[in-house]
Design a protein around this motif. Structure first.
Motif, PDB file in Angstrom:
ATOM      1  N   GLU A  71      33.590  45.243  47.950  1.00 28.17           N
ATOM      2  CA  GLU A  71      33.999  44.062  48.422  1.00 28.17           C
ATOM      3  C   GLU A  71      33.682  42.536  48.443  1.00 28.17           C
ATOM      4  OE1 GLU A  71      35.162  44.758  51.632  1.00 28.17           O
ATOM      5  OE2 GLU A  71      35.420  47.046  51.336  1.00 28.17           O
ATOM      6  N   LYS A  72      33.535  42.963  46.617  1.00 26.39           N
ATOM      7  CA  LYS A  72      33.140  41.122  46.264  1.00 26.39           C
ATOM      8  C   LYS A  72      34.872  40.512  46.336  1.00 26.39           C
ATOM      9  CE  LYS A  72      28.965  41.202  44.257  1.00 26.39           C
ATOM     10  NZ  LYS A  72      28.462  40.922  43.024  1.00 26.39           N
ATOM     11  N   SER A  73      35.349  40.239  47.311  1.00 29.28           N
ATOM     12  CA  SER A  73      37.155  40.333  46.888  1.00 29.28           C
ATOM     13  C   SER A  73      37.113  38.776  47.972  1.00 29.28           C
ATOM     14  CB  SER A  73      38.195  41.222  47.779  1.00 29.28           C
ATOM     15  OG  SER A  73      37.675  40.759  48.868  1.00 29.28           O
ATOM     16  N   ASP A  74      37.972  37.730  47.805  1.00 27.69           N
ATOM     17  CA  ASP A  74      38.335  36.712  47.783  1.00 27.69           C
ATOM     18  C   ASP A  74      38.022  36.700  49.470  1.00 27.69           C
ATOM     19  OD1 ASP A  74      38.699  35.860  45.614  1.00 27.69           O
ATOM     20  OD2 ASP A  74      40.839  35.712  45.007  1.00 27.69           O
ATOM     21  N   ASP A  75      38.230  37.555  50.297  1.00 25.65           N
ATOM     22  CA  ASP A  75      38.116  37.819  52.222  1.00 25.65           C
ATOM     23  C   ASP A  75      36.859  37.136  52.313  1.00 25.65           C
ATOM     24  OD1 ASP A  75      38.960  39.589  51.121  1.00 25.65           O
ATOM     25  OD2 ASP A  75      39.457  40.427  52.934  1.00 25.65           O
ATOM     26  N   LYS A  76      36.258  37.899  51.399  1.00 24.91           N
ATOM     27  CA  LYS A  76      34.652  37.856  51.621  1.00 24.91           C
ATOM     28  C   LYS A  76      33.906  36.333  51.173  1.00 24.91           C
ATOM     29  CE  LYS A  76      34.721  41.968  53.172  1.00 24.91           C
ATOM     30  NZ  LYS A  76      36.073  42.961  53.574  1.00 24.91           N
ATOM     31  N   LEU A  77      34.898  35.875  50.659  1.00 24.30           N
ATOM     32  CA  LEU A  77      33.957  34.299  49.945  1.00 24.30           C
ATOM     33  C   LEU A  77      33.573  34.017  51.142  1.00 24.30           C
ATOM     34  CD1 LEU A  77      35.519  33.785  46.498  1.00 24.30           C
ATOM     35  CD2 LEU A  77      32.870  33.997  46.816  1.00 24.30           C
ATOM     36  N   ILE A  78      32.316  33.055  51.145  1.00 25.77           N
ATOM     37  CA  ILE A  78      32.851  31.939  52.092  1.00 25.77           C
ATOM     38  C   ILE A  78      32.998  31.027  51.724  1.00 25.77           C
ATOM     39  CG2 ILE A  78      31.189  30.735  53.231  1.00 25.77           C
ATOM     40  CD1 ILE A  78      29.453  33.215  53.535  1.00 25.77           C
ATOM     41  N   LYS A  79      34.085  30.207  52.156  1.00 30.89           N
ATOM     42  CA  LYS A  79      35.041  28.736  52.063  1.00 30.89           C
ATOM     43  C   LYS A  79      34.079  28.177  52.075  1.00 30.89           C
ATOM     44  CE  LYS A  79      38.565  30.775  51.254  1.00 30.89           C
ATOM     45  NZ  LYS A  79      37.819  32.506  51.257  1.00 30.89           N
ATOM     46  N   GLY A  80      33.355  26.917  51.474  1.00 32.51           N
ATOM     47  CA  GLY A  80      32.801  25.649  50.974  1.00 32.51           C
ATOM     48  C   GLY A  80      31.406  25.782  50.804  1.00 32.51           C
ATOM     49  N   CYS A  81      31.104  26.432  49.949  1.00 27.49           N
ATOM     50  CA  CYS A  81      30.159  26.872  48.945  1.00 27.49           C
ATOM     51  C   CYS A  81      30.136  26.542  47.641  1.00 27.49           C
ATOM     52  CB  CYS A  81      29.665  27.923  49.129  1.00 27.49           C
ATOM     53  SG  CYS A  81      28.779  28.369  50.555  1.00 27.49           S
ATOM     54  N   GLN A  82      29.222  25.845  47.499  1.00 25.59           N
ATOM     55  CA  GLN A  82      29.471  25.380  45.579  1.00 25.59           C
ATOM     56  C   GLN A  82      29.031  26.236  45.334  1.00 25.59           C
ATOM     57  OE1 GLN A  82      25.292  22.800  45.296  1.00 25.59           O
ATOM     58  NE2 GLN A  82      26.834  22.607  42.289  1.00 25.59           N
ATOM     59  N   SER A  83      28.259  27.667  44.984  1.00 23.18           N
ATOM     60  CA  SER A  83      27.980  29.077  44.227  1.00 23.18           C
ATOM     61  C   SER A  83      29.349  29.886  44.800  1.00 23.18           C
ATOM     62  CB  SER A  83      26.804  29.351  44.502  1.00 23.18           C
ATOM     63  OG  SER A  83      26.313  29.167  45.285  1.00 23.18           O
ATOM     64  N   LYS A  84      29.197  31.046  44.636  1.00 23.84           N
ATOM     65  CA  LYS A  84      30.479  32.277  45.592  1.00 23.84           C
ATOM     66  C   LYS A  84      29.632  32.711  46.375  1.00 23.84           C
ATOM     67  CE  LYS A  84      33.722  32.825  42.048  1.00 23.84           C
ATOM     68  NZ  LYS A  84      34.518  33.790  41.265  1.00 23.84           N
ATOM     69  N   VAL A  85      29.454  33.165  47.323  1.00 26.04           N
ATOM     70  CA  VAL A  85      28.633  33.684  48.050  1.00 26.04           C
ATOM     71  C   VAL A  85      29.742  34.608  48.732  1.00 26.04           C
ATOM     72  CG1 VAL A  85      27.273  33.836  50.433  1.00 26.04           C
ATOM     73  CG2 VAL A  85      27.158  31.691  48.638  1.00 26.04           C
ATOM     74  N   TRP A  86      29.693  35.896  48.835  1.00 22.67           N
ATOM     75  CA  TRP A  86      30.282  37.220  49.529  1.00 22.67           C
ATOM     76  C   TRP A  86      29.270  37.350  51.415  1.00 22.67           C
ATOM     77  CZ3 TRP A  86      29.592  36.786  44.155  1.00 22.67           C
ATOM     78  CH2 TRP A  86      30.969  36.720  43.430  1.00 22.67           C
ATOM     79  N   LEU A  87      30.316  37.748  51.874  1.00 25.05           N
ATOM     80  CA  LEU A  87      29.700  38.754  52.958  1.00 25.05           C
ATOM     81  C   LEU A  87      31.201  38.846  53.784  1.00 25.05           C
ATOM     82  CD1 LEU A  87      27.470  38.163  55.137  1.00 25.05           C
ATOM     83  CD2 LEU A  87      28.623  36.231  56.639  1.00 25.05           C
ATOM     84  N   ASP A  88      30.252  40.583  54.145  1.00 22.18           N
ATOM     85  CA  ASP A  88      30.441  41.668  54.948  1.00 22.18           C
ATOM     86  C   ASP A  88      30.171  41.841  55.739  1.00 22.18           C
ATOM     87  OD1 ASP A  88      32.980  43.236  55.796  1.00 22.18           O
ATOM     88  OD2 ASP A  88      32.142  45.101  54.054  1.00 22.18           O
ATOM     89  N   ALA A  89      30.906  41.973  57.167  1.00 23.41           N
ATOM     90  CA  ALA A  89      29.525  42.698  58.097  1.00 23.41           C
ATOM     91  C   ALA A  89      30.759  44.148  58.647  1.00 23.41           C
ATOM     92  CB  ALA A  89      29.927  41.867  59.472  1.00 23.41           C
ATOM     93  N   ALA A  90      29.989  44.645  59.439  1.00 27.69           N
ATOM     94  CA  ALA A  90      30.046  46.088  59.908  1.00 27.69           C
ATOM     95  C   ALA A  90      29.501  46.335  61.254  1.00 27.69           C
ATOM     96  CB  ALA A  90      29.672  47.495  59.639  1.00 27.69           C
TER      97      ALA A  90
END
Length: 147
Positions: free
Chosen positions: A41-60
C-alpha cells in the motif's frame, strides 16, 4: 474512548517530560507502535503531499469506524503521524470531523517543529480529515433510502 479523552491522555503524557529532547524521544517511541501500512500500500496515491519526508497514510472503514495505517521514512515524522492516528483511530467519521486539534498546540508540538515539519503536520491532519469526509459520505449514501 472518545477523541477528546485520548487527546487529554496525550497532553498528560507530554506534560510528564521536562524538556523537548525527552518529548522527541517519546514521539520516536510512539512511532514504533504505529499501525503500519502494508508495503504493497506504500504507493504514490497514499503519500501525503506537503511533507518534507515521505509519509504514507491509508484508511479502511470497519464497523462504521475508521482504522488508519501509516508509515514514514523519518522517525520524528513517524512519531507525529502516530500521535494523530492514536487520536483518531477507531473513531467514526463524524467524530473525527467534529474533533478539534487544539491538543497539538497544548503539547507545544507545532512550535517545536521546523517550518517544513509543521507544514507536514497540517498536511497529515488534512488527509486524516479527508478520509473522514469520504467515509462519512459513503455512510450517508449507504444509509439513504433508494428512490
Amino acid at each position: 474512548m472518545s477523541i477528546q479523552d485520548i487527546q487529554q491522555d496525550i497532553i498528560g503524557e507530554f506534560a510528564m517530560f521536562d524538556d523537548w529532547m525527552q518529548r522527541y524521544e517519546y514521539m520516536i517511541d510512539l512511532g514504533k507502535s504505529l499501525p503500519l501500512i502494508t508495503p504493497s500500500e506504500k504507493s504514490d496515491d497514499k503519500l501525503i503531499k506537503g511533507c518534507q519526508s515521505k509519509v504514507w497514510l491509508d484508511a479502511a472503514l470497519v464497523d462504521d469506524k475508521i482504522e488508519f495505517t501509516a508509515d514514514s521514512d523519518a522517525i520524528i515524522t513517524k512519531g507525529i503521524i502516530a500521535i494523530l492516528i492514536r487520536s483518531f483511530n477507531n473513531q467514526t467519521p463524524a467524530a473525527i470531523l467534529e474533533a478539534d486539534t487544539k491538543f497539538i498546540d497544548e503539547i507545544g508540538l507545532k512550535e517545536h517543529l521546523s517550518p517544513t515539519r509543521a507544514n507536514g503536520l497540517v498536511s497529515m491532519l488534512k488527509q486524516l480529515k479527508l478520509y473522514a469526509v469520504a467515509f462519512q459520505s459513503k455512510l450517508n449514501n449507504s444509509n439513504s433510502p433508494n428512490t
